[in-house]
Design an enzyme around this catalytic site. Sequence first.
Site, PDB file in Angstrom:
ATOM      1  N   SER A 190       0.812  -1.219   0.000  1.00 61.47           N
ATOM      2  CA  SER A 190       0.000   0.000   0.000  1.00 61.47           C
ATOM      3  C   SER A 190       0.842   1.264   0.000  1.00 61.47           C
ATOM      4  O   SER A 190       0.399   2.313   0.463  1.00 61.47           O
ATOM      5  CB  SER A 190      -0.972   0.003   1.194  1.00 61.47           C
ATOM      6  OG  SER A 190      -1.803  -1.131   1.174  1.00 61.47           O
ATOM      7  N   ARG A 191       2.067   1.161  -0.474  1.00 61.80           N
ATOM      8  CA  ARG A 191       2.993   2.297  -0.546  1.00 61.80           C
ATOM      9  C   ARG A 191       3.350   2.859   0.830  1.00 61.80           C
ATOM     10  O   ARG A 191       3.841   3.979   0.942  1.00 61.80           O
ATOM     11  CB  ARG A 191       2.426   3.412  -1.426  1.00 61.80           C
ATOM     12  CG  ARG A 191       2.328   3.033  -2.915  1.00 61.80           C
ATOM     13  CD  ARG A 191       3.720   2.697  -3.447  1.00 61.80           C
ATOM     14  NE  ARG A 191       3.747   2.509  -4.903  1.00 61.80           N
ATOM     15  CZ  ARG A 191       3.725   1.316  -5.506  1.00 61.80           C
ATOM     16  NH1 ARG A 191       3.657   0.214  -4.774  1.00 61.80           N
ATOM     17  NH2 ARG A 191       3.786   1.222  -6.811  1.00 61.80           N
TER      18      ARG A 191
END
Length: 213
Positions: A190-191
């Site tokens: 999810s970065r």
Amino acid sequence: MQTISHIRKEYSLKALNEKDVAAHPIDQFSLWWDEAMQSEILEVNAMTLATTDADGMPEARTVLVKAFDKNGFVFFTNYNSAKSQQLEDNAKCCLLFFWKELERQVRINGTATKISTTESIEYFNSRPDGSKIGAWASPQSLVVAGKAWLEETYDYYKERFKHGEIPKPPHWGGFRVQPAKIEFWQGRPSRLHDRIQYTLQENGAWKIERLAP
């Protein structure tokens, strides 16, 4: 066909936490270096070197680290090259290792200084003869007449040194980048990537902090 804007990769191999990292960044780098070596990454010692020219324009290129310890990271080059002249004018620079197979990168901000002639000779003598001759033949970063000119110049030095040892050119040697800040980046889902930054303090200690991804 997939468009550039839709190219994505979810990173999930490992994590990096403040409580688990070494107190000194070079010790932490050594741990990651050993893992990178064991992973048989192609050109594991390739790193991007970023400098600035006389107008403040950034320039970056890939070089190879040939040694590292708590004094810094060493690479070799032609001292007449563009990067060498830029480091003479502004010794502040940045190094970047990107090990995509491990979803990791290491960014190093520091100051470059020339290593001793003795150190440069020792490494130069360990190089293959072809690389030694290439160091003599190439006026690195300068405009040349063409590929044929380079090949003729190479052949000239090959003939010149065919009966003896090939000495280190006076214009060739190493730089050592002494770090002032090192960031370790570990890709995460999810970065929400892990970014741990070491900053050198005036007392010689290293401050460890987490950065937002």
